[in-house]
Design a protein around this motif. Structure first.
Motif, mmCIF file in Angstrom:
data_model
loop_
_atom_site.group_PDB
_atom_site.id
_atom_site.type_symbol
_atom_site.label_atom_id
_atom_site.label_comp_id
_atom_site.label_asym_id
_atom_site.label_seq_id
_atom_site.Cartn_x
_atom_site.Cartn_y
_atom_site.Cartn_z
ATOM 1 N N THR A 6 12.752 18.693 12.050
ATOM 2 C CA THR A 6 12.717 18.239 10.781
ATOM 3 C C THR A 6 11.391 17.970 10.141
ATOM 4 O O THR A 6 10.495 17.941 10.708
ATOM 5 C CB THR A 6 13.511 16.970 10.692
ATOM 6 O OG1 THR A 6 13.043 15.967 11.451
ATOM 7 C CG2 THR A 6 14.879 17.102 11.118
ATOM 8 N N CYS A 11 16.695 13.278 0.048
ATOM 9 C CA CYS A 11 15.773 12.772 1.127
ATOM 10 C C CYS A 11 15.401 11.171 0.990
ATOM 11 O O CYS A 11 15.557 10.392 1.854
ATOM 12 C CB CYS A 11 14.819 13.567 1.663
ATOM 13 S SG CYS A 11 15.447 15.260 2.198
ATOM 14 N N THR A 12 14.522 11.125 -0.185
ATOM 15 C CA THR A 12 13.978 9.942 -0.303
ATOM 16 C C THR A 12 13.664 9.898 -1.725
ATOM 17 O O THR A 12 13.556 10.859 -2.556
ATOM 18 C CB THR A 12 12.677 9.704 0.460
ATOM 19 O OG1 THR A 12 12.175 8.416 0.443
ATOM 20 C CG2 THR A 12 11.695 10.885 0.206
ATOM 21 N N PRO A 20 17.206 14.041 6.446
ATOM 22 C CA PRO A 20 16.092 15.152 6.776
ATOM 23 C C PRO A 20 16.038 16.640 6.087
ATOM 24 O O PRO A 20 17.136 16.792 5.632
ATOM 25 C CB PRO A 20 16.447 15.287 8.355
ATOM 26 C CG PRO A 20 17.799 15.114 8.518
ATOM 27 C CD PRO A 20 18.369 14.204 7.498
ATOM 28 N N ALA A 21 14.924 16.837 6.043
ATOM 29 C CA ALA A 21 14.760 18.352 5.666
ATOM 30 C C ALA A 21 14.423 19.154 7.079
ATOM 31 O O ALA A 21 13.507 18.874 7.574
ATOM 32 C CB ALA A 21 13.533 18.389 4.572
ATOM 33 N N PHE A 76 13.450 7.186 4.154
ATOM 34 C CA PHE A 76 13.999 8.651 4.402
ATOM 35 C C PHE A 76 15.404 8.477 4.805
ATOM 36 O O PHE A 76 15.959 7.976 5.916
ATOM 37 C CB PHE A 76 13.292 9.221 5.407
ATOM 38 C CG PHE A 76 11.834 9.612 4.836
ATOM 39 C CD1 PHE A 76 11.774 10.875 4.362
ATOM 40 C CD2 PHE A 76 10.844 8.894 4.920
ATOM 41 C CE1 PHE A 76 10.539 11.535 4.094
ATOM 42 C CE2 PHE A 76 9.604 9.370 4.686
ATOM 43 C CZ PHE A 76 9.561 10.449 3.989
#
Length: 266
Positions: free
Chosen positions: A34, A113-114, A73-74, A70
């Motif tokens: 991630t 994500c954020t 995840p990416a 966060f």
């Protein structure tokens, strides 16, 4: 394609929503596969800087960042989009809110994500006690151009030659990335570059310039997508927006064995 090659912009006028788009590669990730949190924060700060600079047309520095949690995840292969918008403007500072969204291009899913808020402080060259940033113009920040993909970035010294101009190869890489994202969103398949038409660079792009890629789907075949891409450049503190290059990219959808696969009706 847009006809005018030069556009004058006034401070406070934002030509389009500011979005920075990147791809998560293995070198950007931790042992879980991630995206590193620090890498995400750096890109959030970069788009906040671009939003502030486009609004005030003066140099800015980051003063603070609110708490960033966060939420998702990416992962490797995801597209990460960082979209910034001005929330509040004072005399010499402004608050920019930034969303980080991870997109699985083949699945078509998006995860927030954020979200964070960055306080950016203007550093005008003229020390005028009466100087202040222009007020927000809500109407200007909502401008769009149909289904065109728009993505922005900044030119750094490691992307330039000895005379301070952006390498043509780096410009082509940005244009190809825009074509890839546009074509993959249209096909929801992994796409590869098959060919590109001749590209003429009409203006040099200097270090510190803001660049914007505008990509539009021009045509689709059984497995191919033709994407027209414009490359615009803006002086960081100037008012001129210049069409620097345009090109046509042929992207082909492929399967896991890298063979063309039909995605569009004949």
């Amino acid at each position: 394609m847009t006809g005018d090659s030069n556009i004058e912009m006034a401070p406070g006028e934002t030509p389009a929503p500011a979005t920075l788009i990147d791809i998560v590669f293995p070198g950007d990730t931790n042992h879980h596969g991630t995206l590193f949190g620090g890498a995400g924060l750096a890109l959030m700060d970069r788009i906040a800087f671009i939003v502030a600079s486009r609004h005030g047309r003066v140099p800015f520095v980051t003063a603070s960042c609110d708490r960033v949690d966060f939420r998702a995840p990416a992962r490797i292969g995801h597209i990460v989009s960082f979209t910034g918008r001005p929330m509040k403007v004072g005399r010499r500072s402004m608050l920019v809110e930034v969303d980080m969204i991870a997109e699985d291009l083949t699945a078509g899913t998006n995860d927030l994500c954020t979200r964070g808020q960055f306080t950016m402080v203007a550093m005008p060259e003229v020390k005028d006690a009466g100087w202040s940033l222009p007020p927000l113009d809500g109407a200007a920040s909502e401008q769009t151009e149909g289904d065109a993909l728009r993505m922005v970035d900044i030119v750094f010294p490691d992307q330039a030659n000895s005379s301070g101009a952006m390498f043509g190869g780096d410009a082509l890489a940005h244009m190809t990335k825009a074509a890839f994202v546009a074509a993959t969103r249209a096909s929801r398949k992994t796409t590869v570059l098959a060919s590109c038409q001749r590209i003429d660079f009409k203006h040099r792009i200097t270090v510190g310039s803001i660049i914007e890629l505008v990509a539009r789907i021009a045509k689709t075949g059984r497995s191919s997508t033709t994407v027209e891409v414009e490359l615009w450049s803006e002086d960081l503190v100037g008012t001129k927006r210049t069409l620097t290059a345009r090109g046509v990219f042929i992207m082909v959808a492929v399967d896991r064995d890298n063979r063309p696969v039909q995605v569009f009706a004949a």
